[in-house]
Design a protein around this motif. Structure first.
Motif, PDB file in Angstrom:
ATOM      1  N   ALA A   1       9.920   3.070   4.243  1.00  0.00           N
ATOM      2  CA  ALA A   1       9.751   4.512   4.440  1.00  0.00           C
ATOM      3  C   ALA A   1      10.141   5.182   3.138  1.00  0.00           C
ATOM      4  O   ALA A   1      11.217   4.925   2.600  1.00  0.00           O
ATOM      5  N   GLU A   2       9.272   6.022   2.596  1.00  0.00           N
ATOM      6  CA  GLU A   2       9.594   6.698   1.336  1.00  0.00           C
ATOM      7  C   GLU A   2       9.983   8.145   1.597  1.00  0.00           C
ATOM      8  O   GLU A   2       9.592   8.733   2.597  1.00  0.00           O
ATOM      9  N   GLY A   3      10.809   8.683   0.716  1.00  0.00           N
ATOM     10  CA  GLY A   3      11.212  10.081   0.848  1.00  0.00           C
ATOM     11  C   GLY A   3      12.180  10.340   1.986  1.00  0.00           C
ATOM     12  O   GLY A   3      12.141  11.403   2.607  1.00  0.00           O
TER      13      GLY A   3
ATOM     14  N   ILE B   1       0.858  -1.196   0.000  1.00  0.00           N
ATOM     15  CA  ILE B   1       0.000   0.000   0.000  1.00  0.00           C
ATOM     16  C   ILE B   1       0.889   1.240   0.000  1.00  0.00           C
ATOM     17  O   ILE B   1       1.666   1.459   0.930  1.00  0.00           O
ATOM     18  N   ASP B   2       0.751   2.020  -1.079  1.00  0.00           N
ATOM     19  CA  ASP B   2       1.570   3.208  -1.306  1.00  0.00           C
ATOM     20  C   ASP B   2       0.984   4.401  -0.542  1.00  0.00           C
ATOM     21  O   ASP B   2      -0.217   4.442  -0.286  1.00  0.00           O
ATOM     22  N   ASP B   3       1.848   5.350  -0.216  1.00  0.00           N
ATOM     23  CA  ASP B   3       1.412   6.595   0.446  1.00  0.00           C
ATOM     24  C   ASP B   3       0.560   6.285   1.664  1.00  0.00           C
ATOM     25  O   ASP B   3      -0.427   6.989   1.942  1.00  0.00           O
ATOM     26  N   PHE B   4       0.917   5.249   2.397  1.00  0.00           N
ATOM     27  CA  PHE B   4       0.062   4.802   3.488  1.00  0.00           C
ATOM     28  C   PHE B   4      -0.110   5.890   4.553  1.00  0.00           C
ATOM     29  O   PHE B   4       0.844   6.533   4.954  1.00  0.00           O
TER      30      PHE B   4
END
Ligand code: C2E
Ligand code: MG
Ligand code: MG
Ligand code: MG
Length: 283
Positions: A234-236, A177-180
């Motif tokens: 963790a993105e970004g 699930i992206d941008d959770f």
């Protein structure tokens, strides 16, 4: 109405609306033509374990427009999503993902490949068949393929969505699930979905470790994931402080400019080789 609004306001309002519509239509036309040409290109952004080992990469589309220059997917994915173009674009991204998997395999550097799948594309009647066909044609290992979907996917037709996810999971594909945390998925839904991982949206990551609220949200997502037996990316991630915090909080994987920006496949391969060369020289 026109009278009440006043002449000036109408005169100002209408052309700008029309321009927006025209702008969207021309972007749509141009995208339709760009598909299948070298204007569209896939970059990949690597993901790493907490100890710096590369484990996967996310495929991110780039459009080098002959007049407008390099366009961010944020500028054209929404346009594609309003038409059937997203399905053509989506088919191409999955094919590119499979080809990247094979190339990594050939280079003896197997890792997972994550592809963004938009809700409209996912709900296409032929979606599962299309994915199966690409897997058969390319011979790519489905077990290394991850589909990133957003919480928006889960809002309606939940039973159909789950059934469809199950079919793809049976083929070996994993779901993320992206941008959770930015959507509205209920926690009860999460338990019912055949998921592999959650990706913490960068708006929360950005707040760590100094902002209390943001940090609390990241910690909550991590403990939720742990209880549901899901991996967390963790993105970004942009700073060493964020990376250290995420490590101590028990995050599994990192993705972000601190580690590596999105880049063409060739550049990624060069980076991998350079890193291995340095390790060999050091030992
Ligand atoms: P996303 O899936 O959440 O992808 C992460 C975005 O964050 C990417 O933006 C990436 O370049 C950017 N990013 C990575 N690391 C950092 C960082 O450290 N700091 C900051 N500020 N940003 C970072 P990008 O490539 O512009 O893509 C934007 C969105 O467009 C993606 O968000 C995804 O939702 C969508 N997208 C991209 N490629 C595709 C595609 O092939 N198909 C579909 N359906 N959507 C795509
Ligand atoms: Mg993504
Ligand atoms: Mg994301
Ligand atoms: Mg995001």
């Amino acid at each position: 109405r026109a009278k009440h609004a006043g002449r000036n306001r109408i005169a100002f309002f209408e052309p700008s609306m029309q321009m927006q519509v025209e702008e969207r239509l021309s972007l749509e036309n141009e995208l339709a033509h760009a598909l299948g040409t070298s204007q569209l290109e896939m970059y990949l952004q690597p993901q790493f374990t907490m100890h710096g080992r590369p484990v996967g990469c996310e495929m991110l589309v780039r459009w080098t427009h002959p007049v407008r220059g390099i366009l961010s997917p944020a500028a054209f994915i929404p346009v594609a999503e309003e038409s059937d173009l997203i399905c053509r674009l989506g088919e191409w991204t999955i094919r590119e993902g499979c080809q990247t998997l094979l190339r990594l395999h050939t280079e003896e550097r197997p890792m997972t490949v994550s592809v963004n799948v938009s809700p409209r594309q996912f709900h296409e009647t032929e979606f599962v068949e299309m994915v199966g066909k690409i897997l058969r044609e390319t011979g790519a290992p489905a077990s290394q393929l991850i589909f990133e979907v957003t919480e928006g996917l889960l809002i309606d037709r939940l039973d159909q969505t789950i059934a469809r996810m199950d079919e793809l999971v049976d083929m070996g594909i994993r779901f993320s699930i992206d941008d959770f945390g930015t959507g509205y998925s209920s926690l009860a839904y999460l338990r019912r979905l055949p998921l592999y991982e959650l990706k913490i949206d960068r708006s929360f990551v950005r707040c760590t470790p100094d902002d209390q609220g943001g940090t609390a949200i990241v910690q909550s997502i991590l403990s939720l994931a742990k209880n549901l037996n899901l991996k967390v990316v963790a993105e970004g991630v942009e700073t060493p402080e964020q990376s250290r915090f995420l490590y101590s909080a028990g995050c599994d994987f990192l993705q972000g400019y601190l580690l590596a920006p999105p880049m063409p496949f060739k550049s990624w391969l060069q980076k991998l080789k350079a890193k291995e060369g340095m390790q060999a020289a050091a030992s």
